[in-house]
Design a protein around this motif. Sequence first.
Motif, PDB file in Angstrom:
ATOM      1  N   UNK A  56       0.832  -1.207   0.000  1.00 62.15           N
ATOM      2  CA  UNK A  56       0.000   0.000   0.000  1.00 62.15           C
ATOM      3  C   UNK A  56       0.866   1.255   0.000  1.00 62.15           C
ATOM      4  N   UNK A  57       0.324   2.325  -0.591  1.00 57.20           N
ATOM      5  CA  UNK A  57       0.965   3.638  -0.579  1.00 57.20           C
ATOM      6  C   UNK A  57       2.428   3.542  -1.010  1.00 57.20           C
ATOM      7  N   UNK A  58       2.671   2.741  -2.057  1.00 51.23           N
ATOM      8  CA  UNK A  58       4.034   2.448  -2.468  1.00 51.23           C
ATOM      9  C   UNK A  58       4.825   3.691  -2.860  1.00 51.23           C
ATOM     10  N   UNK A  59       4.128   4.702  -3.368  1.00 49.40           N
ATOM     11  CA  UNK A  59       4.840   5.894  -3.816  1.00 49.40           C
ATOM     12  C   UNK A  59       5.467   6.674  -2.661  1.00 49.40           C
ATOM     13  N   UNK A  60       5.064   6.388  -1.423  1.00 50.69           N
ATOM     14  CA  UNK A  60       5.645   7.059  -0.262  1.00 50.69           C
ATOM     15  C   UNK A  60       6.524   6.149   0.590  1.00 50.69           C
ATOM     16  N   UNK A  61       6.605   4.903   0.241  1.00 49.39           N
ATOM     17  CA  UNK A  61       7.531   3.998   0.935  1.00 49.39           C
ATOM     18  C   UNK A  61       8.959   4.483   0.677  1.00 49.39           C
ATOM     19  N   UNK A  62       9.773   4.512   1.712  1.00 43.11           N
ATOM     20  CA  UNK A  62      11.147   5.000   1.596  1.00 43.11           C
ATOM     21  C   UNK A  62      12.081   3.807   1.364  1.00 43.11           C
ATOM     22  N   UNK A  63      12.734   3.805   0.220  1.00 40.11           N
ATOM     23  CA  UNK A  63      13.725   2.779  -0.100  1.00 40.11           C
ATOM     24  C   UNK A  63      15.107   3.402   0.068  1.00 40.11           C
ATOM     25  N   UNK A  64      16.000   2.689   0.747  1.00 45.42           N
ATOM     26  CA  UNK A  64      17.317   3.242   1.090  1.00 45.42           C
ATOM     27  C   UNK A  64      18.409   2.341   0.528  1.00 45.42           C
ATOM     28  N   UNK A  65      19.306   2.944  -0.242  1.00 46.35           N
ATOM     29  CA  UNK A  65      20.458   2.232  -0.780  1.00 46.35           C
ATOM     30  C   UNK A  65      21.708   2.622   0.013  1.00 46.35           C
ATOM     31  N   UNK A  87      12.325   2.036  -9.373  1.00 42.92           N
ATOM     32  CA  UNK A  87      11.223   2.782  -9.991  1.00 42.92           C
ATOM     33  C   UNK A  87      10.248   1.839 -10.693  1.00 42.92           C
ATOM     34  N   UNK A  88      10.783   0.866 -11.439  1.00 42.15           N
ATOM     35  CA  UNK A  88       9.902  -0.070 -12.153  1.00 42.15           C
ATOM     36  C   UNK A  88       9.044  -0.894 -11.204  1.00 42.15           C
ATOM     37  N   UNK A  89       9.499  -1.064  -9.973  1.00 39.52           N
ATOM     38  CA  UNK A  89       8.715  -1.809  -8.983  1.00 39.52           C
ATOM     39  C   UNK A  89       7.620  -0.966  -8.352  1.00 39.52           C
ATOM     40  N   UNK A  90       7.561   0.320  -8.719  1.00 36.38           N
ATOM     41  CA  UNK A  90       6.472   1.172  -8.263  1.00 36.38           C
ATOM     42  C   UNK A  90       6.829   2.135  -7.153  1.00 36.38           C
ATOM     43  N   UNK A  91       8.084   2.118  -6.682  1.00 34.53           N
ATOM     44  CA  UNK A  91       8.493   3.036  -5.614  1.00 34.53           C
ATOM     45  C   UNK A  91       8.873   4.388  -6.201  1.00 34.53           C
ATOM     46  N   UNK A  92       8.695   5.428  -5.389  1.00 36.73           N
ATOM     47  CA  UNK A  92       8.942   6.774  -5.890  1.00 36.73           C
ATOM     48  C   UNK A  92       9.832   7.603  -4.954  1.00 36.73           C
ATOM     49  N   UNK A  93      10.411   6.962  -3.950  1.00 33.08           N
ATOM     50  CA  UNK A  93      11.317   7.670  -3.041  1.00 33.08           C
ATOM     51  C   UNK A  93      12.529   6.781  -2.771  1.00 33.08           C
ATOM     52  N   UNK A  94      13.702   7.311  -3.101  1.00 35.18           N
ATOM     53  CA  UNK A  94      14.946   6.557  -2.934  1.00 35.18           C
ATOM     54  C   UNK A  94      16.000   7.443  -2.291  1.00 35.18           C
ATOM     55  N   UNK A  95      16.553   6.953  -1.172  1.00 35.95           N
ATOM     56  CA  UNK A  95      17.683   7.620  -0.525  1.00 35.95           C
ATOM     57  C   UNK A  95      18.966   6.904  -0.919  1.00 35.95           C
ATOM     58  N   UNK A  96      19.939   7.677  -1.400  1.00 35.40           N
ATOM     59  CA  UNK A  96      21.292   7.171  -1.602  1.00 35.40           C
ATOM     60  C   UNK A  96      22.076   7.519  -0.338  1.00 35.40           C
ATOM     61  N   UNK A  97      22.309   6.525   0.517  1.00 39.85           N
ATOM     62  CA  UNK A  97      22.951   6.745   1.825  1.00 39.85           C
ATOM     63  C   UNK A  97      24.435   6.422   1.701  1.00 39.85           C
ATOM     64  N   UNK A  98      25.215   7.436   1.441  1.00 44.41           N
ATOM     65  CA  UNK A  98      26.640   7.261   1.149  1.00 44.41           C
ATOM     66  C   UNK A  98      27.503   7.606   2.362  1.00 44.41           C
ATOM     67  N   UNK A  99      28.433   6.698   2.700  1.00 39.97           N
ATOM     68  CA  UNK A  99      29.324   6.934   3.838  1.00 39.97           C
ATOM     69  C   UNK A  99      30.773   7.153   3.436  1.00 39.97           C
ATOM     70  N   UNK A 100      31.060   7.202   2.149  1.00 38.96           N
ATOM     71  CA  UNK A 100      32.438   7.389   1.688  1.00 38.96           C
ATOM     72  C   UNK A 100      32.637   8.815   1.188  1.00 38.96           C
ATOM     73  N   UNK A 101      33.606   9.536   1.792  1.00 40.13           N
ATOM     74  CA  UNK A 101      33.801  10.943   1.483  1.00 40.13           C
ATOM     75  C   UNK A 101      34.317  11.221   0.093  1.00 40.13           C
ATOM     76  N   UNK A 102      34.722  10.184  -0.645  1.00 44.15           N
ATOM     77  CA  UNK A 102      35.258  10.390  -1.976  1.00 44.15           C
ATOM     78  C   UNK A 102      34.236  10.372  -3.094  1.00 44.15           C
ATOM     79  N   UNK A 103      32.927  10.276  -2.747  1.00 47.04           N
ATOM     80  CA  UNK A 103      31.956  10.121  -3.838  1.00 47.04           C
ATOM     81  C   UNK A 103      30.620  10.851  -3.661  1.00 47.04           C
ATOM     82  N   UNK A 104      30.473  11.823  -2.777  1.00 46.85           N
ATOM     83  CA  UNK A 104      29.199  12.545  -2.714  1.00 46.85           C
ATOM     84  C   UNK A 104      28.803  13.189  -4.035  1.00 46.85           C
ATOM     85  N   UNK A 105      29.785  13.656  -4.802  1.00 49.02           N
ATOM     86  CA  UNK A 105      29.469  14.322  -6.064  1.00 49.02           C
ATOM     87  C   UNK A 105      28.797  13.356  -7.049  1.00 49.02           C
ATOM     88  N   UNK A 106      29.211  12.096  -7.010  1.00 47.23           N
ATOM     89  CA  UNK A 106      28.598  11.104  -7.888  1.00 47.23           C
ATOM     90  C   UNK A 106      27.149  10.869  -7.477  1.00 47.23           C
TER      91      UNK A 106
END
Length: 269
Positions: free
Chosen positions: A24-33, A111-130
């Motif tokens: 339910x309410x998949x577009x507001x489910x928070x997916x975190x990478x 996105x193809x699975x129907x989710x509309x919110x994705x967090x890119x949770x990055x802990x390496x200081x050498x790649x925030x720009x990417x």
Amino acid sequence: MMHGFIPPHCFFPYLCWTDIDSMEDKENVVVIQPIGAIEQHGPHLPIAVDAAISLGVLGKALEKLPSEIPAYALPCLYYGKSNEHWGFPGTISLSATTLLSVITEVAESVYRSGFRKLILMNSHGGQPQIMEIAARDIHQKYQDFSVFPFFTWRVPHIAKELLTPQELEYGIHAGDAETSILLALLPDQVQMSQAVKEYPQGLPQDGLVSMEGKLPFAWLTKELSKTGVMGDATAATKEKGDRLLASVSDGWVQVIKDVYRFRQPTSKF
């Protein structure tokens, strides 16, 4: 256990496709990478530090998150862009192009699975720009997809209460903060007998150019440090690590709540 630090009920790979299809309410489910790196962290820390921090902080945050906020962690992306640490054995690095492609293709699958919110949770200081480039390009292609390029340590936390001013400015790699939090997460993998204190060497002493400031120069770790450490690892303690982990994960609880409530701005003109 595949889920590691992540609570099993929040671990995306444990879902069945039918669970996802009927969610339910998949577009507001928070997916975190969670995104880390496999790179040298001095003679005392394992090369998995950044990945461990992403997973450890996220796991604690998801444990604290109210049950009415739906959020799921994808498997950690362990490899990152770590070529600044070439010259130290054990570092495994992707190119910026490869990392950008991997993040983009993972996001498109989400996105193809129907989710509309994705967090890119990055802990390496050498790649925030990417992360920032990926998020902008993905959102430009899928304008109903909100993507958040977040750095793990940029949430509110209490590091200023625990670290010296010198450490806060120059302890950017394998120093007090990272060593302390690893003592809290993976104490058996920390060799404190090998911990060293080494701050970056040969930095400009005047002018506007600096290592990590608003006008930075490009650098390689081997140019600034003999041991691969930039900071004071000898000052680390598990007690500090426990407090940092609690504080940073509290910040991430708020972040996930904010993303759940977030609505993408749209022009009315």
